[in-house]
Motif scaffolding. Structure first.
Motif, PDB file in Angstrom:
ATOM      1  N   ILE A 239       0.796  -1.091  -0.180  1.00  0.00           N
ATOM      2  CA  ILE A 239       0.236   0.141   0.075  1.00  0.00           C
ATOM      3  C   ILE A 239       0.831   1.181  -0.059  1.00  0.00           C
ATOM      4  CG2 ILE A 239      -0.118  -0.046   2.421  1.00  0.00           C
ATOM      5  CD1 ILE A 239      -2.890   1.063   0.043  1.00  0.00           C
ATOM      6  N   ASN A 240       1.990   1.269   0.679  1.00  0.00           N
ATOM      7  CA  ASN A 240       2.962   2.473   0.697  1.00  0.00           C
ATOM      8  C   ASN A 240       3.348   2.901  -0.741  1.00  0.00           C
ATOM      9  OD1 ASN A 240       2.993   2.404   3.420  1.00  0.00           O
ATOM     10  ND2 ASN A 240       4.872   1.183   3.610  1.00  0.00           N
TER      11      ASN A 240
ATOM     12  N   LEU B 198       0.291   4.720  -1.961  1.00  0.00           N
ATOM     13  CA  LEU B 198       0.173   6.231  -1.316  1.00  0.00           C
ATOM     14  C   LEU B 198       1.199   7.130  -1.670  1.00  0.00           C
ATOM     15  CD1 LEU B 198      -0.636   5.102   2.272  1.00  0.00           C
ATOM     16  CD2 LEU B 198      -2.223   5.849   0.454  1.00  0.00           C
ATOM     17  N   TYR B 199       2.566   6.806  -2.155  1.00  0.00           N
ATOM     18  CA  TYR B 199       3.691   7.510  -2.564  1.00  0.00           C
ATOM     19  C   TYR B 199       3.513   7.865  -3.677  1.00  0.00           C
ATOM     20  CZ  TYR B 199       6.350   5.921   1.890  1.00  0.00           C
ATOM     21  OH  TYR B 199       6.485   5.615   3.109  1.00  0.00           O
TER      22      TYR B 199
ATOM     23  N   ILE C  33       0.645   8.495  -5.069  1.00  0.00           N
ATOM     24  CA  ILE C  33      -0.362   9.676  -4.711  1.00  0.00           C
ATOM     25  C   ILE C  33       0.046  10.829  -4.759  1.00  0.00           C
ATOM     26  CG2 ILE C  33      -2.575  10.302  -3.637  1.00  0.00           C
ATOM     27  CD1 ILE C  33      -3.497   7.472  -3.885  1.00  0.00           C
ATOM     28  N   ILE C  34       1.025  10.827  -3.747  1.00  0.00           N
ATOM     29  CA  ILE C  34       1.923  11.898  -3.220  1.00  0.00           C
ATOM     30  C   ILE C  34       2.621  12.663  -4.048  1.00  0.00           C
ATOM     31  CG2 ILE C  34       3.362  13.029  -1.602  1.00  0.00           C
ATOM     32  CD1 ILE C  34       2.554  10.915   0.406  1.00  0.00           C
TER      33      ILE C  34
END
Length: 321
Positions: A205-206, A209-210, A212-213
């Motif tokens: 999942i990281n 998320l990264y 997306i960031i």
């Protein structure tokens, strides 16, 4: 280098013999529009933008194990499963069908400049950046600074009236064919799907998320550099004491105003509407000045992205125009 020669041969065979004629016509039209100095300025922006964008994708995102949005993100996924195909060439291969579909829809000069950007970016990714150090530290920092680099690069490319190809071609083509469609939703769907695929590819999942960031930071940087540099504040004022307010703004704040005849929709009475554009640093003192003169004044405050003209951004005519 052999990969690049093979890739070039594939592109030539796909585009056919007419590509050379089309390119010559595009170059003639390009030079006629902006002149030699304009072409040189565009090339400088394009090269600088391509270098920054390539560094953000290759030296930061790819080496840190996450995938940003866009065709470059899809190229990172392809490279993960087929390591012998470099990211740059992967980008070109993915772009070829998009180019074939969109080159008749987009303007010839815009299309040519975008292809040049795409080739420069791919070349830097595959032949220059592999010789330079890559970032392998904290993934959150990588997402932030990778987004900053790619966003700054894209801004320079857009300032040259060009694009990085890929999803830009898709968005522009859809916008021309279906202007009523929400481009934001299309972009969200395309980038979101690629980022999700990256999360699945790296299996955590990281990574999602990264990705997306980084995409969010990149979009924010583009917005700030493209539209935030000349950002101003605009005041619309309706008041019974408009003459005093005009004199105060012109005399004390040393800013110009424009007066327009307006009519109330309910009362049908004619009044003067005052328009004033000022900097972010000036707006609060001017607002206080207006309300001090007339506490009952109707005041509308808004942000404008760019202002051109005397007292603001001056535009010099192109020599080749």
């Amino acid at each position: 280098m052999q990969n690049w020669q093979e890739s070039g041969g594939k592109i030539k065979s796909i585009l056919g013999m007419g590509a050379s004629t089309m390119m010559n016509n595009c170059l003639k039209l390009y030079f006629q529009r902006v002149g030699t100095k304009g072409v040189a300025a565009d090339l400088l922006r394009q090269f600088s933008g391509s270098a920054l964008y390539a560094a953000g994708i290759y030296s930061v995102a790819s080496s840190s194990g996450f995938v940003p949005g866009g065709i470059s993100g899809l190229a990172i996924v392809l490279n993960h499963f087929v390591p012998f195909i470099p990211i740059g060439i992967s980008t070109i291969l993915i772009n070829i069908p998009i180019m074939l579909v969109s080159f008749r829809i987009l303007g010839r000069v815009y299309f040519l400049k975008s292809v040049v950007n795409m080739l420069m970016t791919a070349f830097l990714m595959d032949t220059v950046l592999p010789w330079l150090p890559v970032y392998s530290g904290d993934a959150l920092l990588a997402a932030i600074f990778g987004g900053t680099l790619s966003g700054a690069g894209l801004s320079l490319i857009y300032m040259a009236a060009s694009s990085a190809g890929g999803s830009d071609f898709i968005i522009m083509s859809i916008q021309k064919k279906h202007p009523q469609m929400s481009i934001g939703n299309v972009l969200l769907l395309v980038d979101g799907s690629i980022i999700l695929l990256g999360g699945i590819t790296y299996g955590n999942i990281n990574s999602l998320l990264y990705g997306i960031i980084m995409t969010f930071v990149s979009a924010t940087i583009v917005d700030k550099l493209m539209y935030g540099r000349g950002s101003k504040r605009m005041l619309l004022v309706l008041s019974a004491r408009i003459r005093e307010i005009t004199d105060a703004i012109c005399g004390s704040a040393h800013r110009g105003v424009t007066l327009i005849k307006a009519q109330g929709g309910y009362t049908l009475k004619e009044r003067m509407l005052l328009i004033n554009v000022c900097s972010k640093a000036e707006v609060f003192s001017i607002k206080d000045m207006i309300l001090h003169i007339d506490p009952s004044a109707m005041l509308i405050l808004s942000t404008v992205d760019e202002v051109f003209g005397k007292g603001f951004t001056q535009v010099e005519p192109d020599e080749g125009a």
